[in-house]
Design a protein around this motif. Structure first.
Motif, PDB file in Angstrom:
ATOM      1  N   UNK A  62       0.809  -1.220   0.000  1.00 30.27           N
ATOM      2  CA  UNK A  62       0.000   0.000   0.000  1.00 30.27           C
ATOM      3  C   UNK A  62       0.846   1.275   0.000  1.00 30.27           C
ATOM      4  N   UNK A  63       2.087   1.155  -0.392  1.00 27.61           N
ATOM      5  CA  UNK A  63       2.965   2.321  -0.444  1.00 27.61           C
ATOM      6  C   UNK A  63       2.374   3.387  -1.356  1.00 27.61           C
ATOM      7  N   UNK A  64       2.384   4.627  -0.881  1.00 24.69           N
ATOM      8  CA  UNK A  64       1.860   5.743  -1.662  1.00 24.69           C
ATOM      9  C   UNK A  64       0.383   6.008  -1.434  1.00 24.69           C
ATOM     10  N   UNK A  65      -0.292   5.147  -0.663  1.00 20.03           N
ATOM     11  CA  UNK A  65      -1.713   5.341  -0.411  1.00 20.03           C
ATOM     12  C   UNK A  65      -1.950   5.900   0.989  1.00 20.03           C
ATOM     13  N   UNK A  66      -3.010   6.683   1.115  1.00 21.74           N
ATOM     14  CA  UNK A  66      -3.367   7.303   2.387  1.00 21.74           C
ATOM     15  C   UNK A  66      -4.732   6.802   2.836  1.00 21.74           C
ATOM     16  N   UNK A  67      -4.812   6.405   4.112  1.00 22.03           N
ATOM     17  CA  UNK A  67      -6.030   5.871   4.698  1.00 22.03           C
ATOM     18  C   UNK A  67      -6.439   6.703   5.915  1.00 22.03           C
ATOM     19  N   UNK A  68      -7.734   6.878   6.100  1.00 19.84           N
ATOM     20  CA  UNK A  68      -8.253   7.475   7.330  1.00 19.84           C
ATOM     21  C   UNK A  68      -9.194   6.457   7.949  1.00 19.84           C
ATOM     22  N   UNK A  69      -8.842   5.988   9.157  1.00 20.47           N
ATOM     23  CA  UNK A  69      -9.607   4.944   9.839  1.00 20.47           C
ATOM     24  C   UNK A  69     -10.235   5.535  11.092  1.00 20.47           C
ATOM     25  N   UNK A  70     -11.546   5.529  11.181  1.00 18.88           N
ATOM     26  CA  UNK A  70     -12.194   6.026  12.395  1.00 18.88           C
ATOM     27  C   UNK A  70     -12.233   4.914  13.439  1.00 18.88           C
ATOM     28  N   UNK A  71     -12.155   5.321  14.705  1.00 18.22           N
ATOM     29  CA  UNK A  71     -12.129   4.332  15.774  1.00 18.22           C
ATOM     30  C   UNK A  71     -10.915   3.434  15.687  1.00 18.22           C
ATOM     31  N   UNK A  72      -9.750   4.042  15.442  1.00 16.73           N
ATOM     32  CA  UNK A  72      -8.552   3.266  15.128  1.00 16.73           C
ATOM     33  C   UNK A  72      -7.702   2.931  16.344  1.00 16.73           C
ATOM     34  N   UNK A  73      -8.141   3.273  17.535  1.00 14.88           N
ATOM     35  CA  UNK A  73      -7.304   3.023  18.702  1.00 14.88           C
ATOM     36  C   UNK A  73      -7.550   1.661  19.349  1.00 14.88           C
ATOM     37  N   UNK A  74      -8.605   0.951  18.909  1.00 14.91           N
ATOM     38  CA  UNK A  74      -8.915  -0.322  19.542  1.00 14.91           C
ATOM     39  C   UNK A  74      -9.600  -1.264  18.559  1.00 14.91           C
TER      40      UNK A  74
ATOM     41  N   UNK B 124     -12.211   4.679   5.954  1.00 11.02           N
ATOM     42  CA  UNK B 124     -12.799   3.508   6.596  1.00 11.02           C
ATOM     43  C   UNK B 124     -13.677   3.978   7.754  1.00 11.02           C
ATOM     44  N   UNK B 125     -14.980   3.923   7.542  1.00 12.22           N
ATOM     45  CA  UNK B 125     -15.958   4.332   8.551  1.00 12.22           C
ATOM     46  C   UNK B 125     -16.187   3.165   9.506  1.00 12.22           C
ATOM     47  N   UNK B 126     -15.311   3.057  10.494  1.00 11.48           N
ATOM     48  CA  UNK B 126     -15.275   1.887  11.367  1.00 11.48           C
ATOM     49  C   UNK B 126     -15.839   2.116  12.770  1.00 11.48           C
ATOM     50  N   UNK B 127     -15.634   3.287  13.336  1.00  9.14           N
ATOM     51  CA  UNK B 127     -15.971   3.515  14.741  1.00  9.14           C
ATOM     52  C   UNK B 127     -17.440   3.233  15.019  1.00  9.14           C
ATOM     53  N   UNK B 128     -17.711   2.752  16.220  1.00  7.18           N
ATOM     54  CA  UNK B 128     -19.103   2.496  16.560  1.00  7.18           C
ATOM     55  C   UNK B 128     -19.284   2.218  18.035  1.00  7.18           C
ATOM     56  N   UNK B 129     -20.527   2.358  18.488  1.00  3.56           N
ATOM     57  CA  UNK B 129     -20.902   1.997  19.846  1.00  3.56           C
ATOM     58  C   UNK B 129     -22.061   1.019  19.754  1.00  3.56           C
ATOM     59  N   UNK B 130     -22.228   0.191  20.787  1.00  3.91           N
ATOM     60  CA  UNK B 130     -23.202  -0.886  20.718  1.00  3.91           C
ATOM     61  C   UNK B 130     -24.009  -0.990  22.004  1.00  3.91           C
ATOM     62  N   UNK B 131     -25.338  -0.960  21.849  1.00  4.28           N
ATOM     63  CA  UNK B 131     -26.270  -1.228  22.947  1.00  4.28           C
ATOM     64  C   UNK B 131     -25.962  -0.394  24.182  1.00  4.28           C
ATOM     65  N   UNK B 132     -25.738   0.888  23.974  1.00  6.66           N
ATOM     66  CA  UNK B 132     -25.434   1.793  25.081  1.00  6.66           C
ATOM     67  C   UNK B 132     -26.699   2.152  25.858  1.00  6.66           C
ATOM     68  N   UNK B 133     -26.548   2.592  27.109  1.00  7.27           N
ATOM     69  CA  UNK B 133     -27.691   3.206  27.789  1.00  7.27           C
ATOM     70  C   UNK B 133     -28.171   4.403  26.975  1.00  7.27           C
TER      71      UNK B 133
END
Length: 307
Positions: free
Chosen positions: A13-25, A98-107
């Protein structure tokens, strides 16, 4: 048709740029790490800056030459979404969002803009981010928008009459609604990009059942107690977070991917295993429902992708 895809199949993937949401876990982190290891420039969209810095350090430890950078992003705050888009928009190019971040079944909670939190974070935040970054994406030839959904979309309905959960709230049903919204958005975005003959494509993925922090809000109730009892058995058939990222990596990097495709695990009813192309419900492909959701999303966020 692409089958049996794992991280070993990710091209250079050299030369390509990615933006990943929720990328810390979880899946976001594993995808970001794999992309950085293949030579991509990876922007980590993270709400918690200390956890984001930790993710940067872990990626650098695994790949000392990795080109990674932290971008502050809180999808529950449209002001933060605008700021993150401005930062990413200054990049010379953006090959993959990459639209990755999310939350699940929160109060029951609301975003800073007053939206029901799961719909606001999982769908509206990403709808807004995509709309703001679309000019940069379309200026990058053959770019991709990868939206992470869930097998839970099969149980989803869009409650247009109570979109912000004023009348009633079920944590699990609101999660399913947000995951159905992700797919409706992906397909509608694909239709609109095709209509203008854009080289940018829109695809979706799901991780199956993966060992991540996503269920951290499940703290009480019969279903939760049952889930905890069954968890040792469930995990026998589940993906690790690393394997859960394989469909994302497929959608983001595999040659031959086409707009409107959906990818997930290949084994145990799409619970786990190498990634392949899968299918979604008829409801998720309904153009009338998708247009209604698109128009509502424009109205709620104040952001029109202009397609």
């Amino acid at each position: 048709m692409i089958t049996n895809f794992t991280s070993k199949d990710v091209p250079n993937q050299s030369g390509k740029t990615f933006f990943v949401t929720g990328a810390n876990t979880g899946i976001g982190f594993e995808a970001a790490k794999a992309l950085a290891g293949k030579g991509g420039r990876v922007l980590l969209g993270c709400r918690n800056q200390s956890k984001g810095q930790d993710a940067l350090s872990r990626i650098a430890e695994a790949h000392p030459r990795a080109d990674v950078e932290l971008v502050s992003l809180d999808l529950s705050d449209l002001t933060s979404v605008h700021r993150a888009a401005e930062i990413v928009g200054r990049e010379p190019k953006l090959d993959v969002l990459i639209n990755n971040a999310g939350i699940m079944a929160t109060p029951k909670t609301a975003t800073k803009d007053g939206f029901e939190a799961q719909f606001g974070v999982n769908h509206l935040g990403h709808f807004a981010l995509t709309g703001l970054l679309l000019p940069k994406l379309e200026a990058t030839p053959e770019s991709r928008i990868v939206t992470v959904s869930s097998v839970g979309h099969r149980n989803g309905d869009i409650n247009f009459d109570d979109i912000n959960a004023i009348k009633s709230y079920s944590p699990q049903q609101r999660y399913y609604q947000s995951k159905l919204a992700n797919l409706l958005f992906m397909y509608e975005l694909d239709r609109r990009l095709r209509a203008k003959a854009s080289s940018t494509i829109s695809v979706a993925v799901h991780p199956g059942v993966a060992d991540t922090e996503l269920p951290r809000y499940l703290t009480s109730g019969f279903q939760v107690r049952l889930l905890r009892m069954l968890m040792p058995l469930i995990m026998l058939f589940a993906n690790s977070a690393e394997a859960g990222a394989w469909p994302t990596l497929l959608g983001a990097t595999a040659p031959g991917v086409d707009g409107g495709q959906y990818f997930g695990p290949s084994r145990f009813g799409e619970w786990s295993g190498p990634a392949k192309q899968v299918d979604s419900t008829d409801k998720s492909k309904d153009p009338g429902l998708a247009k209604r959701l698109w128009d509502l999303s424009v109205e709620m966020t104040g952001i029109d992708p202009g397609l």
